[in-house]
Write an enzyme that holds these catalytic residues in place. Structure first.
Site, PDB file in Angstrom:
ATOM      1  N   ASN A 173     129.953  63.180 101.208  1.00 31.34           N
ATOM      2  CA  ASN A 173     129.331  63.750 100.009  1.00 31.34           C
ATOM      3  C   ASN A 173     127.983  64.401 100.314  1.00 31.34           C
ATOM      4  OD1 ASN A 173     131.430  62.736  98.292  1.00 31.34           O
ATOM      5  ND2 ASN A 173     130.462  60.720  98.365  1.00 31.34           N
ATOM      6  N   HIS A 185     133.630  56.427  86.696  1.00 29.68           N
ATOM      7  CA  HIS A 185     133.596  55.687  87.962  1.00 29.68           C
ATOM      8  C   HIS A 185     133.876  54.201  87.759  1.00 29.68           C
ATOM      9  CE1 HIS A 185     131.670  53.952  91.616  1.00 29.68           C
ATOM     10  NE2 HIS A 185     132.177  55.041  92.180  1.00 29.68           N
ATOM     11  N   GLU A 211     130.644  61.421  82.832  1.00 29.58           N
ATOM     12  CA  GLU A 211     130.083  61.844  84.112  1.00 29.58           C
ATOM     13  C   GLU A 211     129.721  63.317  84.076  1.00 29.58           C
ATOM     14  OE1 GLU A 211     131.732  60.474  87.717  1.00 29.58           O
ATOM     15  OE2 GLU A 211     132.642  58.702  86.832  1.00 29.58           O
ATOM     16  N   SER A 238     134.207  62.241  90.138  1.00 32.67           N
ATOM     17  CA  SER A 238     134.231  62.097  91.590  1.00 32.67           C
ATOM     18  C   SER A 238     135.588  62.326  92.226  1.00 32.67           C
ATOM     19  CB  SER A 238     133.720  60.705  91.981  1.00 32.67           C
ATOM     20  OG  SER A 238     134.534  59.688  91.405  1.00 32.67           O
ATOM     21  N   ASP A 248     126.279  59.928  83.981  1.00 35.01           N
ATOM     22  CA  ASP A 248     126.299  59.549  85.390  1.00 35.01           C
ATOM     23  C   ASP A 248     126.454  60.856  86.155  1.00 35.01           C
ATOM     24  OD1 ASP A 248     127.189  58.996  88.002  1.00 35.01           O
ATOM     25  OD2 ASP A 248     128.078  57.087  87.409  1.00 35.01           O
ATOM     26  N   HIS A 266     127.350  63.181  91.249  1.00 34.15           N
ATOM     27  CA  HIS A 266     127.890  64.289  92.046  1.00 34.15           C
ATOM     28  C   HIS A 266     127.434  65.658  91.562  1.00 34.15           C
ATOM     29  CE1 HIS A 266     130.616  61.782  94.462  1.00 34.15           C
ATOM     30  NE2 HIS A 266     130.702  61.035  93.368  1.00 34.15           N
ATOM     31  N   LYS A 293     124.311  61.447  97.757  1.00 38.47           N
ATOM     32  CA  LYS A 293     125.224  62.584  97.817  1.00 38.47           C
ATOM     33  C   LYS A 293     124.447  63.820  98.279  1.00 38.47           C
ATOM     34  CE  LYS A 293     127.937  59.648  95.488  1.00 38.47           C
ATOM     35  NZ  LYS A 293     127.553  58.244  95.216  1.00 38.47           N
TER      36      LYS A 293
END
Length: 381
Positions: free
Chosen positions: A43, A129, A168, A172, A197, A200, A232
């Site tokens: 990542n 997640h 998110e 992910s 969240d 990423h 990441k």
């Protein structure tokens, strides 16, 4: 406990996980058992994990502060470098205050457990997640999951002033983004709290790498709780929760994994701080990453595998059957390409996929070589 039987069942179903032996990871390459591979499984989206500025910051901080925080933050673990990092992240993202955690998993668990009680409801996207899903199951709050990015379903579930909505920034395993305009509107209309969240999305998307909200034109104050990770795009490790000063003060007293854990090592905090400064000025790297994403998507359109709908550095190729997914991943590895094979329970049954992650450190030649190897591996299964 019948550990061996459980492992045998998983192995028979093609779902057993094995810990890989990695000798070294260096940019977009990794070495395992003496063999060098092109790495399409990490990542490190901007290729910062090997940046000289981060290495120097780590070494200098170790000389100044030592290598360990030696205590929890509320004892003597919170040092000047931690305060400086928190201020920098808060200013960068436009939130009042920030607190640091050892990992995103720890931050998500701490937040949900500290904030929600039996009288609350927690609404979560079904593809959130595992750290969020597990925390929801352990929380005394009532948890309701809505179909992925299905705002109509969420709107039907919501009750006014009842709890917390979590989704998110970038998912992910699918690589797509949450619908933050609709999420913020629904949260405001129902007078519920909203949390992102953005593990990423941070560093990769938006102005100065501020993340998914910036990318989608959503003001930071439209979302009450911000979570992001430093492992990441920033190339280090650790995580943070950001929000109002009142929220952070509350969590200082009630987030158990924060109160009762040794703080981040000062050299790690220094490396993160250096990464924050680099990311804010990394427009060229973000442009390079977008070019690699476009190159891969154009080439993958000709593969006998379905490319999922993603415009981010996470580019999943849907295989379906677990065994076939592992066969393709193993063939890629034989050809010198390290690609993650994602299987249940991480993703739903019959949706095993190759999770290909791209980095600004990858060259055009790297992408072309991967596409050729993918074509050969997929055709042989």
């Amino acid at each position: 406990m019948p550990f061996n039987l459980c492992l045998a069942d998983r192995e028979a179903a093609g779902l057993r996980r094995w810990l890989p032996a990695i000798d070294q990871v260096n940019g977009c390459q990794l070495v395992s058992q003496g063999k060098t591979y092109l790495n399409f499984a990490g990542n490190d989206y901007l290729g910062l994990s090997q940046a000289p500025e981060l290495i120097s910051a780590t070494a200098n901080a170790a000389q100044q502060f030592g290598v360990g925080a030696v205590a929890s933050p509320l004892v003597v673990g919170h040092q000047a470098i931690h305060r400086e990092l928190e201020t920098a992240v808060a200013d960068w993202l436009g939130v009042e205050a920030v607190m640091l955690f050892s990992s995103g998993f720890s931050a998500n668990q701490a937040l949900i457990k500290a904030l929600l009680t039996k009288g609350h409801t927690l609404w979560q996207d079904k593809l959130n997640h595992a750290s969020l899903q597990e925390a929801g199951m352990l929380s005394p709050a009532r948890q309701q999951r809505f179909a992925h990015n299905n705002m109509r379903m969420l709107a039907k579930q919501l009750k006014p002033q009842s709890g917390l909505i979590i989704s998110e920034g970038v998912f992910s395993m699918d690589g797509d983004q949450g619908d933050w305009r609709s999420l913020s509107q629904l949260a405001e209309q129902s007078n519920n709290w909203l949390m992102i969240d953005d593990a990423h999305g941070l560093g990769v998307l938006g102005k100065q790498g501020r993340g998914t909200l910036s990318e989608q034109g959503i003001a930071a104050d439209k979302v009450h709780i911000h979570m992001g990770t430093f492992g990441k795009a920033l190339g280090v490790s650790g995580a943070f929760i950001g929000g109002s000063r009142a929220l952070i003060n509350y969590l200082h007293n009630h987030a158990r994994s924060y109160v009762y854990s040794t703080h981040l090592p000062p050299p790690q905090a220094a490396a993160i701080l250096a990464a924050v400064h680099l990311v804010q000025n990394a427009d060229e790297k973000r442009a390079q990453l977008q070019a690699r994403i476009a190159q891969f998507k154009a080439g993958a359109a000709n593969l006998p595998l379905s490319l999922m709908a993603s415009s981010t550095a996470i580019q999943p190729l849907l295989v379906g059957e677990e065994q076939a997914c592992m066969q393709i991943a193993n063939q890629l590895r034989e050809r010198g390409f390290w690609v993650g094979a994602i299987r249940p329970p991480t993703v739903p049954k019959k949706s095993a996929r190759l999770r290909i992650t791209l980095s600004a450190a990858h060259s055009k030649a790297d992408i072309n070589a991967l596409l050729v190897a993918l074509q050969k591996a997929a055709n042989s299964v």
